[in-house]
Design an enzyme around this catalytic site. Sequence first.
Site, PDB file in Angstrom:
ATOM      1  N   ASP A 241       0.813  -1.222   0.000  1.00  0.00           N
ATOM      2  CA  ASP A 241       0.000   0.000   0.000  1.00  0.00           C
ATOM      3  C   ASP A 241       0.846   1.271   0.000  1.00  0.00           C
ATOM      4  O   ASP A 241       0.309   2.373   0.137  1.00  0.00           O
ATOM      5  CB  ASP A 241      -0.969   0.012   1.193  1.00  0.00           C
ATOM      6  CG  ASP A 241      -0.251  -0.109   2.533  1.00  0.00           C
ATOM      7  OD1 ASP A 241       0.965  -0.366   2.541  1.00  0.00           O
ATOM      8  OD2 ASP A 241      -0.925   0.045   3.573  1.00  0.00           O
TER       9      ASP A 241
ATOM     10  N   GLU B 175      11.493  -3.397  12.876  1.00  0.00           N
ATOM     11  CA  GLU B 175      12.623  -2.774  12.200  1.00  0.00           C
ATOM     12  C   GLU B 175      13.838  -2.706  13.124  1.00  0.00           C
ATOM     13  O   GLU B 175      14.966  -3.028  12.734  1.00  0.00           O
ATOM     14  CB  GLU B 175      12.254  -1.354  11.740  1.00  0.00           C
ATOM     15  CG  GLU B 175      11.062  -1.290  10.812  1.00  0.00           C
ATOM     16  CD  GLU B 175       9.740  -1.065  11.555  1.00  0.00           C
ATOM     17  OE1 GLU B 175       8.777  -0.622  10.916  1.00  0.00           O
ATOM     18  OE2 GLU B 175       9.694  -1.336  12.766  1.00  0.00           O
TER      19      GLU B 175
END
Length: 471
Positions: free
Chosen positions: A297, A380
């Site tokens: 997206d 992350e």
Amino acid sequence: MPSAYYQPLEPQASDDNDERWAIEDDDEQSCGQGGRSSQYQHQHTRCYPQLLATGDQLPSMGMAPRLRSAWSCRRSYSIMLLLIVICVCFVGYFFVSPQSSGQGNDGGAEDANGIYEPHNGKGKRRHIKLILGMEKIPQDHPFKATISKRNHGRIHGTNGHALDEPLHICSESPEDRRVYIQDKPRSAYAQLPVIYFVTPTYPRREQIPELKRLAYTLLHVPRLYWLVANDQERCDTFLDTLLSGFGIPYAHMASPMPSEFRKSKPAPRGVANRRAALQWLHQQNITNGVLYFGDDDNTYDLRLFSEIRQTQRVSMFPVGLIAEYAVSVPVVRDGKVVAFLDSWVAGRRWPVDMAGFAVSLAYMSQYPNVNMPYKPGYEEDLFLRSIGLRIDQIEPKGANCTEILVWHTQTKNKKSAVVRLESEFLDGRSNLGALFRSLKLMGVASASDSEGPVATISKNGKSKSHSFFLS
């Protein structure tokens, strides 16, 4: 026999016993030394359990130092042996782990299972207590889930363990069938490093249109291998057909989120997908090229791919539309990354978005225990920790992080639509039958005889019954 009326024995100054009493000094406090006479009988009895077990009498007051000394020596040897074992465990924990070999953290405590407790200095000690059983593990503690996953043969740690994911490849095509890319023949790009573009995705009504939009961006990117990991138990044949039709080299894999994480709020969405892609790279023994995590997206500037392709270790760049600041960006001074601007730090050493960095596979291959734990918000950070990243190794891109080349655009997800449209009218007499069958395969919408709002079919501004147009 000792009596409750006897006073505790005071240590005597003698050449024979000075050394022995020095060793026993701590034990004497727990065995009646300096206590009341009524307490001595209880403590004296507790210090000789081996005599009580055999039915022998307790030693007299005069014999206490000699017997205690012998027992304390054995106890001291046991304690020393236990301390040696603990020291060996500590050496293995602090010096063998990747963190201690130049990969450690400076912002908090993180154990071998990805349990990170930022800035409290107690993470490692608590992890050891949990392992040794010195502290009860709460039911909702992530360590409990980690143990459960290990019992199922999966490893979730960031340190000390390599990925061991079950990998289910649905379809794969390493052939690039594009003839021209950006007005040049495909052969003109043969010397460029390959970008391995990892896209986690999951079934929803927006899934197919978003993948199509992304695909038409990637069609302009030479030397790209698309790794699409779908959060689904079974392979999606419609998705197989879709990916094959673009002509981009790709691998489609089914990578469902483990069931124990699905009810978590927030759920670690996308982690199982990215772990599967990392496992695929490991199994293929790919150590050249560049790894990039690109959600389906997001919106990408084509210049991004040109910049990250030359990544030597880890490159970073701004990501637009992130949280409160509407941007997540490294802070750059004199061409070097010195800090980070992000509206959610939360103890993360690397407060960056998943779309805000790229990794050289040659560099990553030096760290066999690369990992991404199931910890929402820290994916992350813990991934970059697992590859031993240092801030002086980061390569800023996007004109020293002044240009935004990727945007975190998001589509508001809605449930798949259900339209009341009788199945008797969904035959070959009109286009609606084939259309709704396709929409159902894509997870966008479905027709029902009894559920959902009645489909309105109109002409000249006036609606008529379904049979008027379709029978």
